[in-house]
Motif scaffolding. Sequence first.
Motif, PDB file in Angstrom:
ATOM      1  N   TYR A  28      -3.135   4.255 -10.743  1.00  0.00           N
ATOM      2  CA  TYR A  28      -4.141   3.628  -9.953  1.00  0.00           C
ATOM      3  C   TYR A  28      -5.161   3.118 -10.938  1.00  0.00           C
ATOM      4  O   TYR A  28      -5.735   1.968 -10.815  1.00  0.00           O
ATOM      5  N   ASP A  29      -5.206   3.923 -12.372  1.00  0.00           N
ATOM      6  CA  ASP A  29      -6.125   3.174 -13.171  1.00  0.00           C
ATOM      7  C   ASP A  29      -5.496   1.820 -13.650  1.00  0.00           C
ATOM      8  O   ASP A  29      -6.153   0.832 -13.959  1.00  0.00           O
ATOM      9  N   SER A  30      -4.189   1.694 -13.622  1.00  0.00           N
ATOM     10  CA  SER A  30      -3.694   0.516 -14.133  1.00  0.00           C
ATOM     11  C   SER A  30      -3.963  -0.660 -12.937  1.00  0.00           C
ATOM     12  O   SER A  30      -4.146  -1.580 -13.431  1.00  0.00           O
ATOM     13  N   LEU A  31      -3.798  -0.341 -11.749  1.00  0.00           N
ATOM     14  CA  LEU A  31      -4.233  -1.167 -10.590  1.00  0.00           C
ATOM     15  C   LEU A  31      -5.861  -1.625 -10.619  1.00  0.00           C
ATOM     16  O   LEU A  31      -5.810  -3.029 -10.656  1.00  0.00           O
ATOM     17  N   ARG A  32      -6.733  -0.563 -10.934  1.00  0.00           N
ATOM     18  CA  ARG A  32      -7.984  -0.744 -11.028  1.00  0.00           C
ATOM     19  C   ARG A  32      -8.175  -1.997 -12.186  1.00  0.00           C
ATOM     20  O   ARG A  32      -8.930  -2.707 -12.414  1.00  0.00           O
ATOM     21  N   GLY A  33      -7.530  -1.637 -13.303  1.00  0.00           N
ATOM     22  CA  GLY A  33      -7.708  -2.276 -14.579  1.00  0.00           C
ATOM     23  C   GLY A  33      -7.192  -3.713 -14.707  1.00  0.00           C
ATOM     24  O   GLY A  33      -7.350  -4.449 -15.895  1.00  0.00           O
TER      25      GLY A  33
ATOM     26  N   ALA B  60      -1.879  11.575   4.037  1.00  0.00           N
ATOM     27  CA  ALA B  60      -1.820  11.022   2.638  1.00  0.00           C
ATOM     28  C   ALA B  60      -2.818  10.172   2.175  1.00  0.00           C
ATOM     29  O   ALA B  60      -3.762   9.958   2.935  1.00  0.00           O
ATOM     30  N   GLY B  61      -2.757   9.530   0.812  1.00  0.00           N
ATOM     31  CA  GLY B  61      -4.047   8.848   0.340  1.00  0.00           C
ATOM     32  C   GLY B  61      -3.541   8.249  -0.579  1.00  0.00           C
ATOM     33  O   GLY B  61      -2.455   8.788  -1.549  1.00  0.00           O
ATOM     34  N   ALA B  62      -3.979   7.146  -1.417  1.00  0.00           N
ATOM     35  CA  ALA B  62      -3.794   6.461  -2.408  1.00  0.00           C
ATOM     36  C   ALA B  62      -4.947   6.885  -3.776  1.00  0.00           C
ATOM     37  O   ALA B  62      -6.100   6.391  -3.543  1.00  0.00           O
TER      38      ALA B  62
ATOM     39  N   THR C 257      -1.199  -1.108  -0.844  1.00  0.00           N
ATOM     40  CA  THR C 257      -2.544  -0.915  -0.505  1.00  0.00           C
ATOM     41  C   THR C 257      -3.624  -0.930  -1.452  1.00  0.00           C
ATOM     42  O   THR C 257      -4.769  -1.046  -0.997  1.00  0.00           O
ATOM     43  N   GLY C 258      -3.408  -0.472  -2.625  1.00  0.00           N
ATOM     44  CA  GLY C 258      -4.405  -0.408  -3.610  1.00  0.00           C
ATOM     45  C   GLY C 258      -5.199   0.993  -3.689  1.00  0.00           C
ATOM     46  O   GLY C 258      -4.702   1.903  -2.624  1.00  0.00           O
TER      47      GLY C 258
END
Length: 287
Positions: free
Chosen positions: A49-54, A236-238, A274-275
């Motif tokens: 998720y750091d990769s997605l945010r970045g 569940a969660g992302a 979903t992100g």
Amino acid sequence: MKTAIMTDSNSGISKKEAEKLGIFSLPMPVIIDGVTCYEGVDLTQEMFYDSLRGGKDVSTSQPSPGEVMGMWDQILAEGYDEIVHIPMSSGLSNSCQSAIGLAADYDGKVQVVDNHRISVTLRESVLEARELAGLGLSAREIRKELEERAYDSVIYIAVDTLEYLKKGGRVTPAAAALGAVLNIKPVLTIQGERLDAFAKVRGMKKGKHKMLEALKKDLSTRFQGVDRNRVVIGGAGAGLGAGEEREWTDLLQAEFPWATVYYNPLSFSIGSHTGPGAVGTAISIRR
């Protein structure tokens, strides 16, 4: 017959947890800026998720034929007579159909289950398969049982940002921009074949409320008459924090005090669409 149960990390079962459960889990490949990593092996939830945010170029992929058959061959070499392989739904990925094609060369020793599930509902299928193997059912019998009950489940996901649905082409840039201004959060559903739109709400709090309403409606209609002891509510969660995970599962347990409730992170195959910040829940019916 000694029967092995195999899945992939789309079930939320990591390779490490699989070893504790006495089953096998194939890590799914994720490509980040051209580099292939593997879910739960060299790629954690935080890293993903750091990769997605970045803003990195992130995509998920299906395992290669060599990776799939390599694990099958390894399992059979360890003394198992047959394998029940339970990948993610064929409606969400080509990996299931690919595995079915590859299994044709194994003379019935590998039974690939297409029971149209992913994430927490797929996890329930894997645990059920392990139970059935323990009762002495053959791989073919287990596949038949799981496929007959494939649709005894449903998933709902409230998405916190439209950015990643926009990247995947599921919403237009204009709709994503308007949604961000109006704080619109889509609620998606997976009922077997694919990820579909379910509702639109203003804010994540209302998104959670909408999912709870949907679960209650399903339990009073679609799953009416099912013994409550057989109902599993998956949270569940992302990329959620530990406190957010507990808050969500506590809410689910409070709403359904008679049900089995647990939390599992969304698989990267869903999280990439979903992100971060997405929250999901599901119903599964145990046998």
